[in-house]
Design a protein around this motif. Sequence first.
Motif, PDB file in Angstrom:
ATOM      1  N   HIS A 170      -3.007  63.988  14.267  1.00 16.85           N
ATOM      2  CA  HIS A 170      -3.358  65.426  13.985  1.00 16.85           C
ATOM      3  C   HIS A 170      -2.848  66.406  14.740  1.00 16.85           C
ATOM      4  O   HIS A 170      -2.723  66.379  15.946  1.00 16.85           O
ATOM      5  CB  HIS A 170      -4.900  65.227  14.492  1.00 16.85           C
ATOM      6  CG  HIS A 170      -6.067  65.114  13.367  1.00 16.85           C
ATOM      7  ND1 HIS A 170      -7.205  64.473  13.391  1.00 16.85           N
ATOM      8  CD2 HIS A 170      -5.801  65.416  12.001  1.00 16.85           C
ATOM      9  CE1 HIS A 170      -7.936  64.665  12.494  1.00 16.85           C
ATOM     10  NE2 HIS A 170      -6.945  65.277  11.338  1.00 16.85           N
ATOM     11  N   LYS A 171      -2.696  67.648  13.927  1.00 18.10           N
ATOM     12  CA  LYS A 171      -2.259  68.743  14.698  1.00 18.10           C
ATOM     13  C   LYS A 171      -2.960  70.112  13.903  1.00 18.10           C
ATOM     14  O   LYS A 171      -2.152  70.894  13.236  1.00 18.10           O
ATOM     15  CB  LYS A 171      -0.544  69.010  14.744  1.00 18.10           C
ATOM     16  CG  LYS A 171      -0.274  69.947  15.614  1.00 18.10           C
ATOM     17  CD  LYS A 171       1.214  70.014  15.784  1.00 18.10           C
ATOM     18  CE  LYS A 171       1.535  71.037  16.776  1.00 18.10           C
ATOM     19  NZ  LYS A 171       3.233  70.946  16.605  1.00 18.10           N
ATOM     20  N   PRO A 172      -4.417  70.170  13.945  1.00 16.54           N
ATOM     21  CA  PRO A 172      -5.005  71.127  13.206  1.00 16.54           C
ATOM     22  C   PRO A 172      -4.562  72.593  13.595  1.00 16.54           C
ATOM     23  O   PRO A 172      -4.670  72.702  14.836  1.00 16.54           O
ATOM     24  CB  PRO A 172      -6.451  70.750  13.139  1.00 16.54           C
ATOM     25  CG  PRO A 172      -6.299  69.642  14.027  1.00 16.54           C
ATOM     26  CD  PRO A 172      -5.142  69.320  14.700  1.00 16.54           C
ATOM     27  N   ARG A 173      -4.465  73.510  12.741  1.00 19.45           N
ATOM     28  CA  ARG A 173      -4.533  74.797  13.041  1.00 19.45           C
ATOM     29  C   ARG A 173      -5.492  75.755  12.464  1.00 19.45           C
ATOM     30  O   ARG A 173      -5.748  75.466  11.249  1.00 19.45           O
ATOM     31  CB  ARG A 173      -2.902  75.297  12.402  1.00 19.45           C
ATOM     32  CG  ARG A 173      -2.715  76.791  13.061  1.00 19.45           C
ATOM     33  CD  ARG A 173      -1.581  77.386  12.429  1.00 19.45           C
ATOM     34  NE  ARG A 173      -1.797  77.717  10.921  1.00 19.45           N
ATOM     35  CZ  ARG A 173      -2.172  79.035  10.614  1.00 19.45           C
ATOM     36  NH1 ARG A 173      -2.312  79.917  11.537  1.00 19.45           N
ATOM     37  NH2 ARG A 173      -2.439  79.394   9.427  1.00 19.45           N
ATOM     38  N   ILE A 174      -6.050  76.632  13.413  1.00 23.84           N
ATOM     39  CA  ILE A 174      -7.066  77.413  12.698  1.00 23.84           C
ATOM     40  C   ILE A 174      -6.663  78.507  11.907  1.00 23.84           C
ATOM     41  O   ILE A 174      -5.662  79.251  12.151  1.00 23.84           O
ATOM     42  CB  ILE A 174      -7.910  78.269  13.876  1.00 23.84           C
ATOM     43  CG1 ILE A 174      -8.490  77.152  14.882  1.00 23.84           C
ATOM     44  CG2 ILE A 174      -9.176  78.944  13.495  1.00 23.84           C
ATOM     45  CD1 ILE A 174      -9.109  75.971  14.529  1.00 23.84           C
ATOM     46  N   CYS A 175      -6.913  78.407  10.645  1.00 26.16           N
ATOM     47  CA  CYS A 175      -6.330  79.251   9.638  1.00 26.16           C
ATOM     48  C   CYS A 175      -7.547  80.627   9.125  1.00 26.16           C
ATOM     49  O   CYS A 175      -7.032  81.256   8.148  1.00 26.16           O
ATOM     50  CB  CYS A 175      -5.755  78.706   8.303  1.00 26.16           C
ATOM     51  SG  CYS A 175      -7.137  77.648   7.519  1.00 26.16           S
ATOM     52  N   SER A 176      -8.679  80.751   9.555  1.00 29.95           N
ATOM     53  CA  SER A 176      -9.612  81.690   9.271  1.00 29.95           C
ATOM     54  C   SER A 176      -9.329  82.749  10.380  1.00 29.95           C
ATOM     55  O   SER A 176      -8.696  82.625  11.164  1.00 29.95           O
ATOM     56  CB  SER A 176     -10.788  81.288   9.406  1.00 29.95           C
ATOM     57  OG  SER A 176     -11.097  80.534  10.516  1.00 29.95           O
ATOM     58  N   ASP A 177      -9.923  83.908   9.883  1.00 25.23           N
ATOM     59  CA  ASP A 177      -9.849  85.135  10.828  1.00 25.23           C
ATOM     60  C   ASP A 177     -10.943  85.277  11.607  1.00 25.23           C
ATOM     61  O   ASP A 177     -11.292  86.096  12.127  1.00 25.23           O
ATOM     62  CB  ASP A 177      -9.519  86.192   9.873  1.00 25.23           C
ATOM     63  CG  ASP A 177     -10.420  86.631   8.726  1.00 25.23           C
ATOM     64  OD1 ASP A 177     -11.565  85.880   8.767  1.00 25.23           O
ATOM     65  OD2 ASP A 177     -10.279  87.493   7.819  1.00 25.23           O
ATOM     66  N   VAL A 178     -12.027  84.233  11.730  1.00 28.21           N
ATOM     67  CA  VAL A 178     -12.842  84.382  12.488  1.00 28.21           C
ATOM     68  C   VAL A 178     -12.658  82.731  13.307  1.00 28.21           C
ATOM     69  O   VAL A 178     -12.143  81.828  12.596  1.00 28.21           O
ATOM     70  CB  VAL A 178     -14.222  84.227  11.890  1.00 28.21           C
ATOM     71  CG1 VAL A 178     -14.557  85.506  10.731  1.00 28.21           C
ATOM     72  CG2 VAL A 178     -14.444  83.072  10.849  1.00 28.21           C
ATOM     73  N   PRO A 179     -13.453  82.714  14.314  1.00 26.46           N
ATOM     74  CA  PRO A 179     -13.673  81.459  15.038  1.00 26.46           C
ATOM     75  C   PRO A 179     -13.867  80.471  13.990  1.00 26.46           C
ATOM     76  O   PRO A 179     -14.759  80.484  13.240  1.00 26.46           O
ATOM     77  CB  PRO A 179     -14.331  81.634  16.365  1.00 26.46           C
ATOM     78  CG  PRO A 179     -14.551  83.162  16.391  1.00 26.46           C
ATOM     79  CD  PRO A 179     -14.550  83.511  14.996  1.00 26.46           C
ATOM     80  N   CYS A 180     -13.289  78.934  14.089  1.00 19.86           N
ATOM     81  CA  CYS A 180     -13.804  77.961  13.577  1.00 19.86           C
ATOM     82  C   CYS A 180     -14.555  77.100  14.419  1.00 19.86           C
ATOM     83  O   CYS A 180     -14.270  76.627  15.391  1.00 19.86           O
ATOM     84  CB  CYS A 180     -12.609  77.136  13.051  1.00 19.86           C
ATOM     85  SG  CYS A 180     -12.774  75.659  12.219  1.00 19.86           S
ATOM     86  N   VAL A 181     -15.940  76.964  13.662  1.00 21.27           N
ATOM     87  CA  VAL A 181     -16.892  76.117  14.557  1.00 21.27           C
ATOM     88  C   VAL A 181     -17.116  74.886  13.638  1.00 21.27           C
ATOM     89  O   VAL A 181     -17.352  74.919  12.545  1.00 21.27           O
ATOM     90  CB  VAL A 181     -18.163  76.764  14.732  1.00 21.27           C
ATOM     91  CG1 VAL A 181     -19.345  75.821  15.430  1.00 21.27           C
ATOM     92  CG2 VAL A 181     -17.841  78.222  15.401  1.00 21.27           C
ATOM     93  N   CYS A 182     -17.034  73.728  14.423  1.00 19.42           N
ATOM     94  CA  CYS A 182     -16.983  72.314  13.813  1.00 19.42           C
ATOM     95  C   CYS A 182     -17.984  71.411  14.611  1.00 19.42           C
ATOM     96  O   CYS A 182     -17.977  71.821  15.851  1.00 19.42           O
ATOM     97  CB  CYS A 182     -15.671  71.572  13.816  1.00 19.42           C
ATOM     98  SG  CYS A 182     -14.316  72.481  13.099  1.00 19.42           S
TER      99      CYS A 182
END
Length: 206
Positions: A170-182
């Motif tokens: 895995h190498k996920p990148r945050i692509c939203s302009d808001v924080p990503c919460v998981c």
Amino acid sequence: MTNAITHHPSDETLAAYASGTLDEARSLVVSIHRSLCAACGHAVDQYEAIGGALLEQASPVSMRPGALQAALGSIGTSAQGAEIASEQPLDRHKLGPWRRVWPGLQQRAVSVAGDSDIKVFMLKAAPGITLPHHKHTGDEWTCVLEGAFEHQFGRYGPGDFDEADETVDHKPRICSDVPCVCIVALQGSIRLQSFLGRLIQPILRL
Ligand SMILES: [Zn+2]
């Protein structure tokens, strides 16, 4: 929710969830997806109905009077139940404080019952950051709550479910302009791939 959910748990996972054989940790992450996804809510209802029918066949004599009606009643109301559950799926779980574990990345623990080797936690990642390149030694199931990330298998936005096993690198990148919460259920441990990653592994305590 206007966002279209495109990534779902596997049929095998939904069936295990419906039959109650999943551990509490992974069950929680599936239940959050289910509460956000009408298609999977419906699939779980179907699996529960099939399971109830099989149970009826397996023990026609020992079933108490009224048990079938009770079971059918719960199937009939489960769609409504899912909506109720969807309001606060985390209500029964204690959330730890947010801790900074990497530049732009925060983590908080989520308490679950039982003592399995599966940990549940939430991650909050800043827009634009790439999470440390990692593999895992067991399953890593993720449901996105806000924002979005992307990796080699696509884009994951609110409600999307990422079911990765130990073969996934895995190498996920945050692509939203808001924080990503998981919310994540992680079995075993994470193996960070870079030299720097291995240095900070003890800090992450994953
Ligand atoms: Zn779904």
